[in-house]
Design a protein around this motif. Structure first.
Motif, PDB file in Angstrom:
ATOM      1  N   ASP A 198       8.737  15.143  -3.069  1.00 51.25           N
ATOM      2  CA  ASP A 198       9.838  14.206  -3.328  1.00 51.25           C
ATOM      3  C   ASP A 198      10.509  13.722  -2.038  1.00 51.25           C
ATOM      4  OD1 ASP A 198       9.344  14.301  -6.000  1.00 51.25           O
ATOM      5  OD2 ASP A 198      11.145  15.437  -6.549  1.00 51.25           O
ATOM      6  N   PRO A 199      10.761  14.598  -1.051  1.00 49.16           N
ATOM      7  CA  PRO A 199      11.357  14.106   0.194  1.00 49.16           C
ATOM      8  C   PRO A 199      10.464  13.134   0.950  1.00 49.16           C
ATOM      9  CG  PRO A 199      11.702  16.463  -0.018  1.00 49.16           C
ATOM     10  CD  PRO A 199      10.714  16.074  -1.080  1.00 49.16           C
ATOM     11  N   VAL A 200       9.143  13.313   0.846  1.00 57.20           N
ATOM     12  CA  VAL A 200       8.209  12.388   1.492  1.00 57.20           C
ATOM     13  C   VAL A 200       8.317  11.019   0.841  1.00 57.20           C
ATOM     14  CG1 VAL A 200       5.794  11.913   2.043  1.00 57.20           C
ATOM     15  CG2 VAL A 200       6.637  14.279   2.065  1.00 57.20           C
ATOM     16  N   ALA A 201       8.295  11.004  -0.485  1.00 54.53           N
ATOM     17  CA  ALA A 201       8.439   9.741  -1.219  1.00 54.53           C
ATOM     18  C   ALA A 201       9.780   9.090  -0.903  1.00 54.53           C
ATOM     19  CB  ALA A 201       8.305   9.990  -2.719  1.00 54.53           C
ATOM     20  N   TYR A 202      10.807   9.919  -0.763  1.00 52.72           N
ATOM     21  CA  TYR A 202      12.163   9.414  -0.514  1.00 52.72           C
ATOM     22  C   TYR A 202      12.247   8.699   0.829  1.00 52.72           C
ATOM     23  CZ  TYR A 202      17.123   9.591   0.783  1.00 52.72           C
ATOM     24  OH  TYR A 202      18.392   9.273   1.212  1.00 52.72           O
ATOM     25  N   ILE A 203      11.782   9.348   1.915  1.00 53.98           N
ATOM     26  CA  ILE A 203      11.927   8.718   3.228  1.00 53.98           C
ATOM     27  C   ILE A 203      11.060   7.465   3.350  1.00 53.98           C
ATOM     28  CG2 ILE A 203      10.165  10.075   4.458  1.00 53.98           C
ATOM     29  CD1 ILE A 203      12.204  10.127   6.842  1.00 53.98           C
ATOM     30  N   LEU A 204       9.900   7.461   2.693  1.00 57.96           N
ATOM     31  CA  LEU A 204       9.070   6.258   2.699  1.00 57.96           C
ATOM     32  C   LEU A 204       9.730   5.125   1.912  1.00 57.96           C
ATOM     33  CD1 LEU A 204       5.458   7.710   2.253  1.00 57.96           C
ATOM     34  CD2 LEU A 204       6.487   6.782   4.343  1.00 57.96           C
ATOM     35  N   SER A 205      10.481   5.481   0.863  1.00 62.74           N
ATOM     36  CA  SER A 205      11.145   4.465   0.037  1.00 62.74           C
ATOM     37  C   SER A 205      12.276   3.769   0.784  1.00 62.74           C
ATOM     38  CB  SER A 205      11.699   5.102  -1.246  1.00 62.74           C
ATOM     39  OG  SER A 205      12.854   5.887  -0.971  1.00 62.74           O
ATOM     40  N   LEU A 206      12.754   4.374   1.873  1.00 63.78           N
ATOM     41  CA  LEU A 206      13.849   3.776   2.637  1.00 63.78           C
ATOM     42  C   LEU A 206      13.390   2.577   3.450  1.00 63.78           C
ATOM     43  CD1 LEU A 206      15.764   6.964   3.887  1.00 63.78           C
ATOM     44  CD2 LEU A 206      16.087   5.645   1.785  1.00 63.78           C
ATOM     45  N   GLY A 207      12.085   2.377   3.522  1.00 62.80           N
ATOM     46  CA  GLY A 207      11.537   1.185   4.173  1.00 62.80           C
ATOM     47  C   GLY A 207      11.565   1.270   5.679  1.00 62.80           C
TER      48      GLY A 207
ATOM     49  N   TYR B 177       0.823  -1.209   0.000  1.00 66.26           N
ATOM     50  CA  TYR B 177       0.000   0.000   0.000  1.00 66.26           C
ATOM     51  C   TYR B 177       0.856   1.258   0.000  1.00 66.26           C
ATOM     52  CZ  TYR B 177      -3.750   3.270   0.810  1.00 66.26           C
ATOM     53  OH  TYR B 177      -4.623   4.320   0.666  1.00 66.26           O
ATOM     54  N   LEU B 178       1.891   1.282   0.831  1.00 67.18           N
ATOM     55  CA  LEU B 178       2.773   2.450   0.859  1.00 67.18           C
ATOM     56  C   LEU B 178       3.423   2.675  -0.494  1.00 67.18           C
ATOM     57  CD1 LEU B 178       4.500   2.061   4.344  1.00 67.18           C
ATOM     58  CD2 LEU B 178       2.777   3.744   3.698  1.00 67.18           C
ATOM     59  N   GLY B 179       3.748   1.563  -1.162  1.00 67.37           N
ATOM     60  CA  GLY B 179       4.362   1.665  -2.487  1.00 67.37           C
ATOM     61  C   GLY B 179       3.413   2.191  -3.544  1.00 67.37           C
ATOM     62  N   SER B 180       2.116   2.084  -3.270  1.00 63.84           N
ATOM     63  CA  SER B 180       1.119   2.516  -4.255  1.00 63.84           C
ATOM     64  C   SER B 180       0.720   3.981  -4.099  1.00 63.84           C
ATOM     65  CB  SER B 180      -0.141   1.645  -4.149  1.00 63.84           C
ATOM     66  OG  SER B 180      -0.869   1.958  -2.957  1.00 63.84           O
TER      67      SER B 180
END
Length: 325
Positions: free
Chosen positions: A29-38, A14-17
């Motif tokens: 972009d920074p929000v997407a970035y920190i979430l992408s760090l898992g 879900y987070l990936g979607s």
């Protein structure tokens, strides 16, 4: 009931979607970035698990779970600024990759986005989630301020330290569980009990984290051993050692913690650890961790749920405290 691994898959998917392609891109972009760090994503897993435990489809709790994960990452983004940390999960922190102003603003946006996810629920559930979320958020801020204040104080008491980690860490674990219970619309007693389970487990988790910082294995702990000692953090190990130390040990310990820059970091770490052992603080730390863990498990025993569900909570507790999450 689903497995813990299944909850983690659902959260990750879900987070990936989530589409974070709004404008200006410098905000999102920074929000997407920190979430992408898992990360371990412990808190959203707990929200899904609690909903399932109280007989609700975990999918219905995905929005509350997302809110708790957004809030957690928002707090990390701002913590990194305050600590001037260069790395988060092995990657550049947001303020290093962009700048401090961007990190502050993007963190603020994450907090607002978290609240928006509650809008997916009917009014009664929305109200209860928002009320709990607001209370928890202010407690986390209070815990962070206590931590900052302790850096300048030489008279911190053990009970103050435990209250600080309760607010800074444990209340978010507890709230994650209670949010799942709220989504499931279980009884108030069930919701409060699962909250208290999370509160005790969260305190035990942070105490263990502090203990492993001194006595863990660097390869499995994932951080440099002795970091808290070098930063002169007034953890339970330090405070308890001060209480139990003889005058010479106390003088030596205080001298180490009065030094900001250390010429021989390895010596400082090893000698302070030895003082923790000599004073009995290392053993007392393990005993306190066990106390809070047992209190959490005692709550599981009396929860009005099936034995299979109790066992899932016990498995989660064991994996969390064995650092397998």
């Amino acid at each position: 009931m689903q497995s813990i691994a299944k909850y983690k898959e659902q959260i990750a998917a879900y987070l990936g979607s989530i589409m974070l392609d709004g404008q200006p891109k410098e905000l999102y972009d920074p929000v997407a970035y920190i979430l992408s760090l898992g990360g371990k994503q412990i808190r959203p897993v707990l929200t899904l698990m609690a909903a399932d435990i109280f007989n609700e489809d975990p999918k219905k709790a995905i929005y509350a779970a997302t809110a708790i994960e957004l809030f957690h990452n928002f707090s990390l983004m701002h913590d990194d600024i305050m600590d001037d940390a260069p790395l988060r999960r092995g990657h550049q922190t947001v303020h290093e990759k962009w700048d401090i102003n961007t990190a502050i603003l993007s963190g603020d946006a994450m907090l607002i986005l978290a609240y928006q996810y509650f809008e997916n629920y009917e009014p009664i559930i929305f109200r209860d989630l928002a009320k709990l979320f607001s209370k928890t958020a202010i407690q986390v801020c209070e815990g962070q301020q206590y931590d900052i204040c302790f850096e300048q104080r030489s008279d911190v008491k053990i009970e103050e330290y435990v209250k600080m980690i309760e607010y800074k860490t444990a209340v978010l674990v507890a709230a994650a569980l209670k949010m799942g219970a709220i989504v499931a619309q279980t009884t108030e007693e069930n919701a409060n009990q699962i909250y208290n389970f999370g509160l005790n487990l969260g305190i035990a988790f942070q105490l263990l984290d502090d203990h492993l910082d001194a006595f863990g294995d660097e390869a499995t702990f994932g951080k440099r051993i002795g970091g808290d000692i070098l930063e002169n953090k007034k953890t339970f190990l330090y405070l308890n050692a001060l209480e139990k130390a003889n005058p010479l040990q106390k003088e030596e310990l205080q001298a180490f913690y009065a030094t900001v820059l250390c010429a021989d970091e390895v010596h400082k770490i090893e000698r302070v650890k030895q003082l923790f052992i000599e004073t009995g603080s290392q053993l007392a730390s393990l005993q306190l961790i066990e106390k809070y863990t047992e209190e959490a498990l005692a709550i599981v025993a009396v929860l009005a749920i099936g034995e299979d569900k109790k066992e899932l909570l016990r498995i989660f507790s064991k994996e969390l405290m064995n650092r397998q999450m």
